[in-house]
Scaffold this motif. Structure first.
Motif, PDB file in Angstrom:
ATOM      1  N   ASN A 182       0.829  -1.203   0.000  1.00  0.00           N
ATOM      2  CA  ASN A 182       0.000   0.000   0.000  1.00  0.00           C
ATOM      3  C   ASN A 182       0.868   1.260   0.000  1.00  0.00           C
ATOM      4  O   ASN A 182       1.852   1.359   0.746  1.00  0.00           O
ATOM      5  CB  ASN A 182      -0.949   0.010   1.193  1.00  0.00           C
ATOM      6  CG  ASN A 182      -1.842   1.232   1.172  1.00  0.00           C
ATOM      7  OD1 ASN A 182      -1.503   2.259   1.755  1.00  0.00           O
ATOM      8  ND2 ASN A 182      -2.951   1.155   0.472  1.00  0.00           N
ATOM      9  N   ASN A 183       0.465   2.249  -0.799  1.00  0.00           N
ATOM     10  CA  ASN A 183       1.245   3.477  -0.925  1.00  0.00           C
ATOM     11  C   ASN A 183       1.188   4.369   0.307  1.00  0.00           C
ATOM     12  O   ASN A 183       2.141   5.061   0.612  1.00  0.00           O
ATOM     13  CB  ASN A 183       0.786   4.248  -2.165  1.00  0.00           C
ATOM     14  CG  ASN A 183      -0.710   4.260  -2.347  1.00  0.00           C
ATOM     15  OD1 ASN A 183      -1.347   3.215  -2.441  1.00  0.00           O
ATOM     16  ND2 ASN A 183      -1.298   5.443  -2.357  1.00  0.00           N
ATOM     17  N   GLU A 184       0.097   4.351   1.060  1.00  0.00           N
ATOM     18  CA  GLU A 184      -0.013   5.266   2.203  1.00  0.00           C
ATOM     19  C   GLU A 184       0.565   4.704   3.492  1.00  0.00           C
ATOM     20  O   GLU A 184       1.154   5.436   4.286  1.00  0.00           O
ATOM     21  CB  GLU A 184      -1.484   5.650   2.437  1.00  0.00           C
ATOM     22  CG  GLU A 184      -1.997   6.616   1.386  1.00  0.00           C
ATOM     23  CD  GLU A 184      -3.345   7.212   1.761  1.00  0.00           C
ATOM     24  OE1 GLU A 184      -3.600   7.418   2.960  1.00  0.00           O
ATOM     25  OE2 GLU A 184      -4.141   7.446   0.842  1.00  0.00           O
ATOM     26  N   ILE A 185       0.356   3.415   3.720  1.00  0.00           N
ATOM     27  CA  ILE A 185       0.804   2.844   4.994  1.00  0.00           C
ATOM     28  C   ILE A 185       1.897   1.785   4.824  1.00  0.00           C
ATOM     29  O   ILE A 185       2.478   1.334   5.807  1.00  0.00           O
ATOM     30  CB  ILE A 185      -0.381   2.266   5.806  1.00  0.00           C
ATOM     31  CG1 ILE A 185      -1.161   1.246   4.962  1.00  0.00           C
ATOM     32  CG2 ILE A 185      -1.306   3.393   6.272  1.00  0.00           C
ATOM     33  CD1 ILE A 185      -2.324   0.603   5.706  1.00  0.00           C
ATOM     34  N   GLY A 186       2.151   1.403   3.585  1.00  0.00           N
ATOM     35  CA  GLY A 186       3.266   0.496   3.312  1.00  0.00           C
ATOM     36  C   GLY A 186       3.020  -0.973   3.601  1.00  0.00           C
ATOM     37  O   GLY A 186       3.918  -1.796   3.419  1.00  0.00           O
TER      38      GLY A 186
END
Ligand code: PLP
Length: 405
Positions: A153-157
């Protein structure tokens, strides 16, 4: 010496590696040929550059060269993968299973597919940001043609259990698509080991140029067929027409070659710096980590600084530090991020979140500066906040009181 602003937004984009720029330069000027020109050396030279890049890109993800389709970026690759499968496999079914923290490229493409007569099931992630495999299995039905779950995920990794996801899909004869834009170049990705049939990724997230990406399309066990979404001269085996961006593709290839050699070392170094930053922030009272602590990328930390609005916090240090807030992805609207909402952290925490994403140019000096600057900004803003005062006095705060003072 510190260079300002300190850039901790590598998940948004990365600078080109100087070696990448060097690899691209000849293809703008002296070697400017069209890779589709078959009749003269300039065309052959361009084609050679593209085929070298195709090898470099394929090698990074454990694919065959013929399985790489160059596109203008991950967004286009996502569109081609999802719509291309939907159109080709319409005889088998119209159902796609995805999840609610996918990038907008996937969510909005799925929305379009619904308008085209498709059916989409969006799995809710657990509060740790990871899908429930039992729910995935239960969601697959006879009309299901594709499971589309992101790699990281790009926001939380957070990392999805892709191997387990593809094992479930395979058992049911369903194809697996993964948006691996945040994973490729950061952690080892192998389409064979991971059982992925289609995968989208992008050069500019791994120190390559903007405007170029790729779709991996499996050619055996099973051979995936795609309906082209851009028609024209039949480039890229007819799957994606249009004159190839030769300099961009050459740079993408070089970036993948560098990533293959350096990813492990860079990842280990960034993990230590990320942990230093994160631990310092989590030592501040009333701060929370968003997403699973273990199953995630080494370069990202998403933290909520409760009682401080993310945008106010950014305003406090923004000239010096470039980061993303939990509401910055669609900066025009102050809505909290749908990814954090999906984790059910509550609006107060979603709106007080900051994403720190480190990259290979990040130094320990920058991390130390960031810790000091943000810690003091948080303390300063909290002292001005009536809510913080209420918290300190032990007064209960109702959800609707947040940020309406
Ligand atoms: C950046 C990103 C995209 C979009 O990539 P572009 O190449 O900019 O189109 C898609 N998915 C994820 C997860 C991303 O991080």
């Amino acid at each position: 010496m510190l260079n300002f602003p300190i850039y901790l937004d590598y998940n948004s984009t990365t600078p080109c590696d100087p070696r990448v720029v060097e690899a691209m330069l000849p293809y703008f000027t002296s070697a400017f040929g069209n890779a589709a020109s078959r009749n003269h050396p300039l065309g052959w030279q361009a084609e050679e550059a593209v085929e070298l890049a195709r090898e470099q890109v394929a090698k990074l993800i454990g694919a065959e060269t013929k399985e790489i389709v160059f596109t203008s970026g991950a967004t286009e690759a996502v569109n081609l993968g999802l719509k291309g499968v939907f159109e080709t496999y319409s005889g088998k079914g119209n159902h796609i299973v995805t999840c609610n923290i996918e990038h907008k490229a996937v969510l909005d493409t799925c929305g379009r597919i619904e308008k085209m007569g498709g059916e989409v099931t969006s799995l809710k992630v657990k509060p740790d940001g990871i899908i429930d495999l039992k729910e995935l299995e239960a969601a697959i039905k006879p009309s299901t043609i594709l499971v589309a779950v992101m790699y990281a995920n790009n926001e939380i990794g957070t990392l999805m259990p892709i191997k387990e996801i593809s094992a479930i899909a395979k058992k049911k004869g369903v194809l697996v698509f993964s948006d691996a834009t945040q994973a490729v170049g950061k952690i080892p990705v192998d389409v064979i080991r991971d059982g992925i049939d289609l995968m989208a990724f992008s050069a500019h997230k791994l120190y390559g140029p903007k405007g170029v990406g790729a779709l991996y399309v499996r050619r055996k066990d099973p051979r995936v067929k795609l309906t082209p979404q851009i028609d024209g001269g039949g480039h890229e085996r007819g799957i994606r027409s249009g004159t190839l961006n030769v300099p961009g593709i050459a740079g993408f290839g070089k970036a993948c070659e560098i990533a293959l050699n350096e990813l492990k070392e860079t990842g280990e170094r960034l993990r230590l710096l990320r942990d230093k930053l994160e631990n310092a922030f989590l030592n501040i009272e009333e701060t929370y980590l968003n997403g699973d602590k273990n199953q995630r990328l080494p370069n990202v930390s998403n933290i909520s600084f409760r009682y401080v609005e993310g945008d106010a916090l950014m305003m406090g240090f923004n000239k010096n530090i470039a980061v993303s807030s939990g509401s910055a992805c669609t900066s025009a609207s102050p809505e909290p991020s749908y990814v954090l909402k999906a984790l059910e952290v509550g609006d107060d925490l979603a709106r007080s979140s900051i994403r720190f994403s480190l990259g290979k140019n990040t130094t320990e000096e920058e991390i130390d500066y960031t810790i000091a600057e943000i810690t003091s900004t948080v303390n300063r803003l909290r002292e001005l906040s009536p809510l913080w005062e209420m918290y300190k006095e032990g007064v209960e705060i109702k959800q609707e009181e947040w940020f309406h003072h």
